[in-house]
Enzyme design. Sequence first.
Site, PDB file in Angstrom:
ATOM      1  N   GLU A   1       0.883  -1.170   0.000  1.00 33.19           N
ATOM      2  CA  GLU A   1       0.000   0.000   0.000  1.00 33.19           C
ATOM      3  C   GLU A   1       0.917   1.215   0.000  1.00 33.19           C
ATOM      4  O   GLU A   1       1.661   1.434   0.959  1.00 33.19           O
ATOM      5  CB  GLU A   1      -0.888  -0.033   1.262  1.00 33.19           C
ATOM      6  CG  GLU A   1      -1.711   1.236   1.450  1.00 33.19           C
ATOM      7  CD  GLU A   1      -2.332   1.337   2.842  1.00 33.19           C
ATOM      8  OE1 GLU A   1      -2.782   0.322   3.410  1.00 33.19           O
ATOM      9  OE2 GLU A   1      -2.364   2.470   3.367  1.00 33.19           O
TER      10      GLU A   1
ATOM     11  N   ARG B   1       0.821  10.093   1.282  1.00 32.78           N
ATOM     12  CA  ARG B   1       1.264  11.059   2.291  1.00 32.78           C
ATOM     13  C   ARG B   1       2.484  11.804   1.791  1.00 32.78           C
ATOM     14  O   ARG B   1       2.961  12.729   2.416  1.00 32.78           O
ATOM     15  CB  ARG B   1       1.620  10.332   3.592  1.00 32.78           C
ATOM     16  CG  ARG B   1       0.405   9.829   4.334  1.00 32.78           C
ATOM     17  CD  ARG B   1       0.814   9.024   5.556  1.00 32.78           C
ATOM     18  NE  ARG B   1      -0.010   7.855   5.618  1.00 32.78           N
ATOM     19  CZ  ARG B   1       0.093   6.908   6.539  1.00 32.78           C
ATOM     20  NH1 ARG B   1       1.006   7.000   7.476  1.00 32.78           N
ATOM     21  NH2 ARG B   1      -0.708   5.881   6.525  1.00 32.78           N
TER      22      ARG B   1
ATOM     23  N   LYS C   1     -11.453  -0.912   5.726  1.00 34.91           N
ATOM     24  CA  LYS C   1     -10.227  -0.862   6.515  1.00 34.91           C
ATOM     25  C   LYS C   1     -10.652  -0.609   7.959  1.00 34.91           C
ATOM     26  O   LYS C   1     -11.603   0.146   8.197  1.00 34.91           O
ATOM     27  CB  LYS C   1      -9.369   0.285   5.970  1.00 34.91           C
ATOM     28  CG  LYS C   1      -8.153   0.614   6.802  1.00 34.91           C
ATOM     29  CD  LYS C   1      -7.175   1.412   5.956  1.00 34.91           C
ATOM     30  CE  LYS C   1      -6.202   2.164   6.841  1.00 34.91           C
ATOM     31  NZ  LYS C   1      -4.880   2.309   6.221  1.00 34.91           N
TER      32      LYS C   1
HETATM   33  C1  3PG Z   1      -1.922   3.181   8.112  1.00 37.70           C
HETATM   34  O1  3PG Z   1      -1.899   4.127   7.393  1.00 37.70           O
HETATM   35  O2  3PG Z   1      -2.550   2.182   7.828  1.00 37.70           O
HETATM   36  C2  3PG Z   1      -1.215   3.254   9.391  1.00 37.70           C
HETATM   37  O3  3PG Z   1      -0.510   4.430   9.527  1.00 37.70           O
HETATM   38  C3  3PG Z   1      -0.289   2.123   9.630  1.00 37.70           C
HETATM   39  O4  3PG Z   1      -0.087   2.148  10.965  1.00 37.70           O
HETATM   40  P1  3PG Z   1       1.246   1.613  11.634  1.00 37.70           P
HETATM   41  O5  3PG Z   1       2.287   2.651  11.385  1.00 37.70           O
HETATM   42  O6  3PG Z   1       0.915   1.493  13.112  1.00 37.70           O
HETATM   43  O7  3PG Z   1       1.595   0.305  11.020  1.00 37.70           O
END
Ligand code: 3PG
Length: 220
Positions: free
Chosen positions: A48, A52, A136
């Site tokens: 994914e 950002r 999600k």
């Molecule tokens: C996301 O965008 O799905 C989360 O920021 C992932 O979270 P994590 O950094 O705790 O894995």
Amino acid sequence: MELFQQNVKAALDRLSAIRIVPVLVLDNLEDGLKMCSVLQEKQLPAAEITFRTEAAESVIRAAAKEFPGLYLGAGTVLNVRDLHRAFEAGAKFAVAPGFNPTVVKEAVKCGFPFAPGVCTPSEAEQAMELGCRFLKYFPAEAAGGVKFLKSLIAPYKHLGVRFMPTGGVTSANAAEYLAVPEIAAVGGTWLGKTADMRAGNWDAIGQAVADAVALVRSLA
Ligand code: 3PG
């Protein structure tokens, strides 16, 4: 709607086989392609790529050509513009941290598999009313983890909804999530940390990816 549902089903079929999706925040194209080559080499065929950073679109476009075996999705898709950028660049699915009806409606219109983020029954119901059956669950651990998600799923099981939890999922708790039948896959940044990429710690990244592949194989 029919095309959307068909394509969501195809996305869920792929993600349910892959089970763990690295969530990537990429500084530049070079790191993105290097990360994709690690994923290909270690046989974890999904990512994914989050919107950002500015690099997201170019990484998806280049990686879709260079690594056709990888199942590439777009993350942090917060608006219709980024949804279209992801789709046109060649992403096969998209997700967002929250439920934005405008983005969901556009994804349905384009037939582009999209999982909005939910962490309450009200959000889940609103997303399902618009046709979503792939959601999600974010922020998974902070919202209540597996226990909360199991309770959230219970009233909607008969609708065939599937989840991808992210946010606080790690190698330590991934198996617990993946034991829940309605969880297609989990996602997380632990498999390709931006700080490690910046520091050139590609061996550590490769090891985390290899460990994730071993975990998935142990669950099969
Ligand atoms: C996301 O965008 O799905 C989360 O920021 C992932 O979270 P994590 O950094 O705790 O894995």
